[in-house]
Design a protein around this motif. Structure first.
Motif, PDB file in Angstrom:
ATOM      1  N   ARG A   1       0.595  -1.539   0.057  1.00 26.42           N
ATOM      2  CA  ARG A   1       0.040  -0.052   0.021  1.00 26.42           C
ATOM      3  C   ARG A   1       0.892   1.401  -0.343  1.00 26.42           C
ATOM      4  O   ARG A   1       0.670   2.254  -0.741  1.00 26.42           O
TER       5      ARG A   1
ATOM      6  N   GLN B   1       1.912   7.003  -6.797  1.00 27.23           N
ATOM      7  CA  GLN B   1       0.752   8.094  -7.201  1.00 27.23           C
ATOM      8  C   GLN B   1       1.458   8.795  -7.136  1.00 27.23           C
ATOM      9  O   GLN B   1       0.396   9.710  -7.809  1.00 27.23           O
TER      10      GLN B   1
ATOM     11  N   THR C   1       2.399   1.587  -3.527  1.00 21.67           N
ATOM     12  CA  THR C   1       1.117   2.093  -4.693  1.00 21.67           C
ATOM     13  C   THR C   1       1.325   3.345  -4.582  1.00 21.67           C
ATOM     14  O   THR C   1       1.017   4.307  -5.400  1.00 21.67           O
ATOM     15  N   LEU C   2       0.765   4.254  -3.108  1.00 22.08           N
ATOM     16  CA  LEU C   2       0.849   5.229  -2.726  1.00 22.08           C
ATOM     17  C   LEU C   2       2.092   6.295  -2.992  1.00 22.08           C
ATOM     18  O   LEU C   2       1.682   7.706  -3.620  1.00 22.08           O
TER      19      LEU C   2
END
Length: 241
Positions: free
Chosen positions: A79, A86, A82-83
């Motif tokens: 997670r 982004q 992924t952040l």
């Protein structure tokens, strides 16, 4: 004609939803995180086997900013990765927190006033770039705990020695909200603290600022910049500790 148009619109919506669902499913199945032992995980936190990795071009997703992420919990690391991806796409930056546990610390290190162990640790950690906060043990969470809960009761130390043995106290603690110190001196329990690391100041987004004359200008950084320096912090923290 109206009914036909509505049907086409509904079919288009279903097609877009199916495409989005397929894209999301494909994203979840993609490699996202690699641990320090070389294990590769998906966005869902599942570990990929050798058969699943056969023919996969890991270089297409592996970047210097994310590897190693230095998070010991693969699903959480996925997670985080992924952040960070982004945020990087958005030409922005993000910070985070680093926890450190020092084990095997002997008792009686530190002083009761000016050279308290936690004060020396805070001094060292806050000397690192981008650090904006330090808390030891329960930290700010201890402000909402009652003393009856926050106290660390003494118990017989299963690995301790006889009273008077250097570095091996006969007593231990059943909890460690104090973070391994008592009155500024190490208690023999693990020293545990956390550090807040701010987001990087240099970002690719255009931002308004001013010259010394007061003239408003736009600042937009160019070149390669880390979206998050958190993965680079643990070795520095370990070295300072």
């Amino acid at each position: 004609a109206g009914a036909s148009a509505a049907g086409v619109a509904e079919a288009a919506k279903r097609g877009v939803a199916a495409a989005a669902a397929g894209a999301a499913e494909a994203l979840r199945a993609m490699p996202c995180y690699e641990d320090w032992q070389g294990g590769v995980y998906t966005h869902d936190g599942g570990r990929l086997g050798e058969a699943e990795l056969k023919g996969v071009d890991l270089a297409s997703w592996r970047t210097d900013e994310l590897l190693p992420l230095r998070c010991p919990h693969p699903p959480t690391a996925c997670r985080m990765a992924t952040l960070i991806r982004q945020v990087k796409v958005e030409k922005d930056s993000i910070g985070g927190a680093v926890a450190c546990v020092c084990t095997g610390v002997p008792a009686a290190l530190g002083e009761p006033v000016f050279d308290r162990l936690e004060a020396k640790m805070a001094h060292a950690m806050m000397s690192l770039p981008a650090t904006k906060g330090f808390e030891i043990g329960s930290g700010f969470g201890g402000t909402v705990m009652r003393g009856s809960t926050h106290n660390d009761p003494f118990v017989a130390n299963p690995v301790g020695g006889r009273p008077g043995d250097s570095g091996r106290p006969a007593l231990g603690v059943s909890s460690n909200y104090a973070g391994g110190t008592l009155g500024g001196i190490s208690s023999g329990a693990p020293v545990y603290f956390k550090i807040a690391v701010k987001s990087v100041s240099t970002i690719g987004q255009a931002q308004q600022t001013s010259r010394l004359t007061g003239e408003a200008i736009t600042l937009e950084a160019k070149g390669r910049h880390d979206p998050c320096v958190l993965p680079r912090t643990p070795p520095l923290v370990e070295g300072m500790a």
